[in-house]
Design a protein around this motif. Structure first.
Motif, mmCIF file in Angstrom:
data_model
loop_
_atom_site.group_PDB
_atom_site.id
_atom_site.type_symbol
_atom_site.label_atom_id
_atom_site.label_comp_id
_atom_site.label_asym_id
_atom_site.label_seq_id
_atom_site.Cartn_x
_atom_site.Cartn_y
_atom_site.Cartn_z
ATOM 1 N N ASP A 255 83.920 59.227 36.998
ATOM 2 C CA ASP A 255 84.158 60.513 36.341
ATOM 3 C C ASP A 255 84.261 61.604 37.409
ATOM 4 O O ASP A 255 83.266 62.010 38.003
ATOM 5 N N PHE A 256 85.469 62.083 37.676
ATOM 6 C CA PHE A 256 85.687 63.056 38.735
ATOM 7 C C PHE A 256 85.231 64.465 38.374
ATOM 8 O O PHE A 256 85.322 65.373 39.193
ATOM 9 N N THR A 257 84.741 64.676 37.161
ATOM 10 C CA THR A 257 84.229 65.990 36.777
ATOM 11 C C THR A 257 82.721 66.092 36.961
ATOM 12 O O THR A 257 82.146 67.165 36.771
ATOM 13 N N ARG A 258 82.086 64.990 37.336
ATOM 14 C CA ARG A 258 80.626 64.994 37.502
ATOM 15 C C ARG A 258 80.195 65.913 38.627
ATOM 16 O O ARG A 258 80.881 66.043 39.635
ATOM 17 N N THR A 259 79.043 66.513 38.456
ATOM 18 C CA THR A 259 78.476 67.378 39.488
ATOM 19 C C THR A 259 77.195 66.787 40.074
ATOM 20 O O THR A 259 76.547 67.421 40.903
ATOM 21 N N SER A 260 76.837 65.589 39.621
ATOM 22 C CA SER A 260 75.641 64.924 40.141
ATOM 23 C C SER A 260 75.794 63.421 39.944
ATOM 24 O O SER A 260 76.721 62.955 39.283
ATOM 25 N N CYS A 261 74.861 62.690 40.516
ATOM 26 C CA CYS A 261 74.793 61.252 40.256
ATOM 27 C C CYS A 261 73.361 60.934 39.827
ATOM 28 O O CYS A 261 72.467 61.771 39.924
ATOM 29 N N GLU A 262 73.172 59.736 39.358
ATOM 30 C CA GLU A 262 71.844 59.297 38.927
ATOM 31 C C GLU A 262 71.140 58.585 40.084
ATOM 32 O O GLU A 262 71.783 57.924 40.903
ATOM 33 N N ALA A 263 69.829 58.691 40.142
ATOM 34 C CA ALA A 263 69.054 58.084 41.230
ATOM 35 C C ALA A 263 69.298 56.587 41.349
ATOM 36 O O ALA A 263 69.369 56.060 42.464
ATOM 37 N N GLU A 264 69.469 55.901 40.222
ATOM 38 C CA GLU A 264 69.658 54.446 40.285
ATOM 39 C C GLU A 264 70.979 54.037 40.925
ATOM 40 O O GLU A 264 71.162 52.889 41.310
ATOM 41 N N ASP A 265 71.907 54.990 41.086
ATOM 42 C CA ASP A 265 73.192 54.711 41.738
ATOM 43 C C ASP A 265 73.149 54.939 43.244
ATOM 44 O O ASP A 265 74.133 54.683 43.938
ATOM 45 N N VAL A 266 72.030 55.448 43.757
ATOM 46 C CA VAL A 266 71.933 55.842 45.168
ATOM 47 C C VAL A 266 71.239 54.751 45.980
ATOM 48 O O VAL A 266 70.151 54.306 45.640
ATOM 49 N N LEU A 267 71.886 54.357 47.075
ATOM 50 C CA LEU A 267 71.317 53.400 48.016
ATOM 51 C C LEU A 267 70.580 54.106 49.148
ATOM 52 O O LEU A 267 69.538 53.652 49.615
ATOM 53 N N LEU A 268 71.137 55.239 49.602
ATOM 54 C CA LEU A 268 70.594 55.970 50.751
ATOM 55 C C LEU A 268 70.744 57.471 50.521
ATOM 56 O O LEU A 268 71.809 57.928 50.113
ATOM 57 N N ALA A 269 69.664 58.207 50.799
ATOM 58 C CA ALA A 269 69.705 59.673 50.812
ATOM 59 C C ALA A 269 69.385 60.127 52.232
ATOM 60 O O ALA A 269 68.479 59.580 52.874
ATOM 61 N N VAL A 270 70.142 61.118 52.723
ATOM 62 C CA VAL A 270 69.964 61.633 54.087
ATOM 63 C C VAL A 270 69.723 63.131 54.011
ATOM 64 O O VAL A 270 70.475 63.851 53.355
ATOM 65 N N GLU A 271 68.685 63.579 54.703
ATOM 66 C CA GLU A 271 68.392 65.009 54.813
ATOM 67 C C GLU A 271 68.388 65.403 56.284
ATOM 68 O O GLU A 271 67.713 64.772 57.098
ATOM 69 N N VAL A 272 69.166 66.421 56.635
ATOM 70 C CA VAL A 272 69.127 67.020 57.966
ATOM 71 C C VAL A 272 68.225 68.242 57.845
ATOM 72 O O VAL A 272 68.538 69.181 57.121
ATOM 73 N N VAL A 273 67.110 68.200 58.538
ATOM 74 C CA VAL A 273 66.063 69.216 58.381
ATOM 75 C C VAL A 273 66.494 70.540 59.005
ATOM 76 O O VAL A 273 66.975 70.579 60.135
ATOM 77 N N SER A 274 66.305 71.606 58.257
ATOM 78 C CA SER A 274 66.527 72.970 58.730
ATOM 79 C C SER A 274 65.180 73.679 58.799
ATOM 80 O O SER A 274 64.206 73.236 58.177
ATOM 81 N N GLU A 275 65.142 74.771 59.510
ATOM 82 C CA GLU A 275 63.893 75.532 59.631
ATOM 83 C C GLU A 275 63.317 75.876 58.254
ATOM 84 O O GLU A 275 62.142 75.691 57.999
ATOM 85 N N GLU A 276 64.162 76.370 57.349
ATOM 86 C CA GLU A 276 63.665 76.804 56.044
ATOM 87 C C GLU A 276 63.376 75.643 55.097
ATOM 88 O O GLU A 276 62.693 75.824 54.105
ATOM 89 N N SER A 277 63.878 74.450 55.395
ATOM 90 C CA SER A 277 63.688 73.320 54.483
ATOM 91 C C SER A 277 62.710 72.279 55.012
ATOM 92 O O SER A 277 62.562 71.216 54.424
ATOM 93 N N ARG A 278 62.049 72.586 56.117
ATOM 94 C CA ARG A 278 61.213 71.592 56.811
ATOM 95 C C ARG A 278 60.199 70.913 55.871
ATOM 96 O O ARG A 278 60.138 69.699 55.795
ATOM 97 N N GLU A 279 59.414 71.679 55.149
ATOM 98 C CA GLU A 279 58.396 71.082 54.276
ATOM 99 C C GLU A 279 59.042 70.279 53.141
ATOM 100 O O GLU A 279 58.605 69.181 52.821
ATOM 101 N N ARG A 280 60.091 70.822 52.543
ATOM 102 C CA ARG A 280 60.776 70.093 51.467
ATOM 103 C C ARG A 280 61.361 68.778 51.971
ATOM 104 O O ARG A 280 61.235 67.748 51.326
ATOM 105 N N ASP A 281 62.035 68.824 53.144
ATOM 106 C CA ASP A 281 62.705 67.631 53.657
ATOM 107 C C ASP A 281 61.746 66.598 54.230
ATOM 108 O O ASP A 281 62.042 65.402 54.238
ATOM 109 N N ARG A 282 60.594 67.027 54.714
ATOM 110 C CA ARG A 282 59.622 66.092 55.284
ATOM 111 C C ARG A 282 58.665 65.520 54.239
ATOM 112 O O ARG A 282 58.228 64.381 54.360
#
Length: 192
Positions: free
Chosen positions: A102-129
């Motif tokens: 569905d090309f109109t989707r704005t999200s996916c479901e967790a069960e469809d995800v194999l890998l999530a990657v976060e590049v840590v920023s100064e303001e997101s450090r606690e959230r990303d870690r």
């Protein structure tokens, strides 16, 4: 010419409902800033990204795109619905290609995800870690990579795999000059 300037009122979503927002609200709220995330029913706004973040993200996306096995796709900056009150936006996702029908989707479901990657920023450090890895693990996302900058501005990739017995991540490696892994699939990235 000397007219009176009118000040627009704040958008209605600035005052959240008492029970917080839901994952579906993210698509319905008008004029949200780009890349708004939902964590614990609260809207999270992302600050402008640094050159380190942009370059690292591009390098990882290209490497993952080249290595991803058949049946999987690399998605950039797309939200993932973890549950009713959590819809974060990882920097990169490896997603079952059937989720992208569905090309109109704005999200996916967790069960469809194999890998999530976060590049840590100064303001997101606690959230990303701390916050996001716990939520990704609880939702059953099998692999997580957290990327940080070393003292000289080079990426360091921390790789994790889900322990299904505890539904928490175990560290599988810390990669400084080269990321070379065989799980969730073989990929090699020069980090210099």
């Amino acid at each position: 010419m000397g007219g009176i300037m009118t000040i627009e009122p704040y958008p209605a979503w600035i005052r959240p409902p008492a029970e917080g927002y839901t994952a579906e609200d993210l698509d319905r709220l008008p004029d949200l800033p780009p890349h708004t995330e939902l964590l614990d029913g609260s809207l999270i706004f992302v600050s402008p990204q640094t050159r380190f973040h942009m370059r690292t993200l591009r390098r990882l996306e290209q490497a993952l795109d080249a290595a991803v096995p058949e049946g999987w796709e690399v998605w950039r900056e797309m939200t993932v619905r973890l549950n009713l009150r959590n819809r974060p936006e990882p920097d990169l996702l490896v997603v079952d290609e059937r989720a992208g029908v569905d090309f109109t989707r704005t999200s996916c479901e967790a069960e469809d995800v194999l890998l999530a990657v976060e590049v840590v920023s100064e303001e997101s450090r606690e959230r990303d870690r701390q916050v996001k890895p716990r939520k990704y693990a609880a939702a059953g996302i099998r692999h997580f990579w957290r990327v940080e900058s070393d003292d000289e501005g080079r990426p360091v990739v921390h790789t994790y795999e889900l322990d299904p017995a505890t539904m928490s991540y175990g560290l599988t490696g810390i990669h400084h000059k080269q990321l070379k892994v065989d799980r969730p699939f073989e990929v090699e990235v020069d980090l210099d």
